[in-house]
Design an enzyme around this catalytic site. Structure first.
Site, short mmCIF file in Angstrom:
data_model
loop_
_atom_site.label_atom_id
_atom_site.label_comp_id
_atom_site.label_asym_id
_atom_site.label_seq_id
_atom_site.Cartn_x
_atom_site.Cartn_y
_atom_site.Cartn_z
CE1 TYR A 78 -3.23 2.97 0.77
CE2 TYR A 78 -2.13 3.19 2.90
CZ TYR A 78 -3.01 3.67 1.95
OH TYR A 78 -3.66 4.85 2.18
N1 LIG Z 1 -8.74 7.47 6.02
C1 LIG Z 1 -7.46 7.49 6.36
O1 LIG Z 1 -7.08 7.46 7.53
C2 LIG Z 1 -6.40 7.59 5.29
C3 LIG Z 1 -5.05 7.64 5.71
C4 LIG Z 1 -4.07 7.74 4.74
C5 LIG Z 1 -4.40 7.81 3.41
N2 LIG Z 1 -5.69 7.75 3.02
C6 LIG Z 1 -5.99 7.83 1.58
O2 LIG Z 1 -6.99 8.82 1.39
C7 LIG Z 1 -7.85 8.45 0.31
C8 LIG Z 1 -9.29 8.43 0.79
O3 LIG Z 1 -9.38 7.50 1.86
P1 LIG Z 1 -10.75 7.09 2.54
O4 LIG Z 1 -10.47 6.85 3.97
O5 LIG Z 1 -11.81 8.02 2.14
O6 LIG Z 1 -10.97 5.66 1.86
P2 LIG Z 1 -12.29 5.00 1.26
O7 LIG Z 1 -11.94 3.58 0.96
O8 LIG Z 1 -13.45 5.26 2.15
O9 LIG Z 1 -12.49 5.81 -0.10
C9 LIG Z 1 -11.90 5.46 -1.31
C10 LIG Z 1 -13.01 5.34 -2.35
O10 LIG Z 1 -12.40 5.08 -3.60
C11 LIG Z 1 -13.17 4.12 -4.30
N3 LIG Z 1 -12.27 3.44 -5.22
C12 LIG Z 1 -11.29 2.54 -4.93
N4 LIG Z 1 -10.69 2.14 -6.07
C13 LIG Z 1 -11.29 2.80 -7.09
C14 LIG Z 1 -11.12 2.80 -8.49
N5 LIG Z 1 -10.22 2.02 -9.08
N6 LIG Z 1 -11.91 3.61 -9.24
C15 LIG Z 1 -12.85 4.40 -8.66
N7 LIG Z 1 -13.07 4.42 -7.34
C16 LIG Z 1 -12.30 3.63 -6.56
C17 LIG Z 1 -13.74 3.21 -3.24
O11 LIG Z 1 -14.93 2.57 -3.65
C18 LIG Z 1 -13.96 4.18 -2.08
O12 LIG Z 1 -15.30 4.63 -2.05
C19 LIG Z 1 -7.35 7.10 -0.19
O13 LIG Z 1 -6.48 7.34 -1.26
C20 LIG Z 1 -6.56 6.56 0.98
O14 LIG Z 1 -5.55 5.68 0.57
C21 LIG Z 1 -6.71 7.64 3.94
#
Ligand SMILES: NC(=O)c1ccc[n+]([C@@H]2O[C@H](COP(=O)([O-])OP(=O)(O)OC[C@H]3O[C@@H](n4cnc5c(N)ncnc54)[C@H](O)[C@@H]3O)[C@@H](O)[C@H]2O)c1
Length: 331
Positions: free
Chosen positions: A158
């Protein structure tokens, strides 16, 4: 007639994407949201977020179910709409899942990311903001994590895919004079949060009187960052970056964290206090790919935009539990 300008938010059915979209459409900004609605966690929760966004504003929010890895689908969006800003929050998230499902990370986080940045450059979007993660600090043990540290030692796929995003963004910013800003999020939590993350899992299981698995015997420290603070940071960067740096800066990385790591055992105690239920805890060893302590050095964000996060973790936990009670009473 002048074509209307849109902000494209990918992952708008996700946790952070939902909140960001919500705050923009409430400010009467036109947003195109896309998501593939995959089943990594509850599809119903993702659909409910989209429903709620449509209820908030039919006029300012348009949703398309598109997968980032479908290049034609992404190209069509850019043909159909005049997209001037892109915020990429879609990704396959999760640290442990990347150990068992590597292909999903390569497809969404690398191929998908490249499709999006490529179309964004061709469409000459003004700003391309994308989610990175605190996991890129990998093996580094010196805290707080500063953006200046050399992050070439990820400890799971990741993190490796998110580091790859930062490298691709750097190359393309340089090659095409294209503004990209990467945001390294630190454990974001709050209402409408993610069911695969600790707070959600703990609250859910404790309410159902089920055991919770606590890794590293609960001796983790996490820099929990409340969702409203994260959204304010993103909006502040989006609105002010170009004004502050004019055309002389095309690439930047910011930590989006709270800077006050919380000892996991104290976090759990606060959940128990709110729920008035004692947790049944399975203490387990450190998991492969897990980081012992995260803490963001947030000085860059503060120096550039005067921004500091505000939410105290006790209040934040209460807000999450209030939402959880309300949502699962109705659903
Ligand atoms: N929430 C956290 O603590 C956190 C921490 C570090 C990084 N992030 C990053 O922040 C971003 C948002 O995170 P989040 O917590 O909202 O996660 P989340 O999983 O709730 O949201 C990501 C969304 O992207 C969609 N998705 C995944 N692959 C896809 C694709 N190929 N095409 C279209 N849609 C797709 C999923 O269905 C999901 O709804 C992500 O990139 C995640 O890696 C989040």
């Amino acid at each position: 007639m002048k074509k209307r300008s849109y902000t494209l938010i990918t992952g708008s059915a996700g946790f952070i994407g939902y909140h960001l979209t919500c705050s923009l459409i409430k400010k009467n900004k036109h947003v195109i949201g896309i998501d593939n609605l995959n089943n990594y966690y509850s599809v119903k929760l993702k659909k409910d977020r989209i429903k709620d966004l449509k209820k908030t504003s039919k006029k300012y929010f348009i949703f398309h179910k598109v997968d980032l890895s479908n290049k034609k689908g992404i190209e069509n969006l850019f043909k159909k709409y005049k997209i001037t800003e892109v915020i990429n929050l879609a990704a396959q998230a999760g640290v442990r899942y990347s150990i068992t499902n590597p292909e999903k990370y390569l497809k969404s986080n690398i191929i998908g990311f490249h499709n999006l940045i490529d179309c964004s450059i061709k469409a000459k979007v003004k700003i391309f903001i994308y989610a990175s993660t605190s996991s890129v600090y990998g093996k580094i043990t010196k805290t707080p994590f500063s953006e200046n540290l050399n992050c070439s030692n990820p400890i799971q796929l990741y993190a490796a895919t998110k580091l790859t995003n930062e490298l691709i963004a750097h190359a393309y910013s340089h090659l095409y004079n294209f503004l990209t800003i990467g945001l390294r999020f630190f454990t974001v939590y709050g209402p409408w949060g993610r069911p695969d993350m600790a707070l959600f899992k703990f609250v859910d299981s404790i309410k159902k009187k089920k055991n919770i698995n606590v890794f590293n015997y609960g001796r983790h420290y996490r820099d929990f960052t409340y969702i409203d603070d994260v959204i304010k940071a993103i909006l502040s960067i989006k609105t002010n970056f170009r004004k502050k740096f004019k055309k002389n800066k095309n690439y930047e990385i910011y930590n989006i964290g709270n800077n006050k790591p919380i000892f996991l055992k104290n976090y759990i105690k606060e959940i128990e206090k709110n729920l008035k239920i004692k947790a049944k805890i399975n203490y387990l060893p450190l998991q492969p790919g897990d980081i012992f302590k995260t803490q963001a050095d947030t000085r860059k964000l503060r120096n550039h935009f005067g921004y500091v996060s505000k939410m105290n973790y006790k209040k934040g936990i209460k807000k999450f539990i209030d939402w959880h009670n309300d949502y699962y009473q109705k659903n």
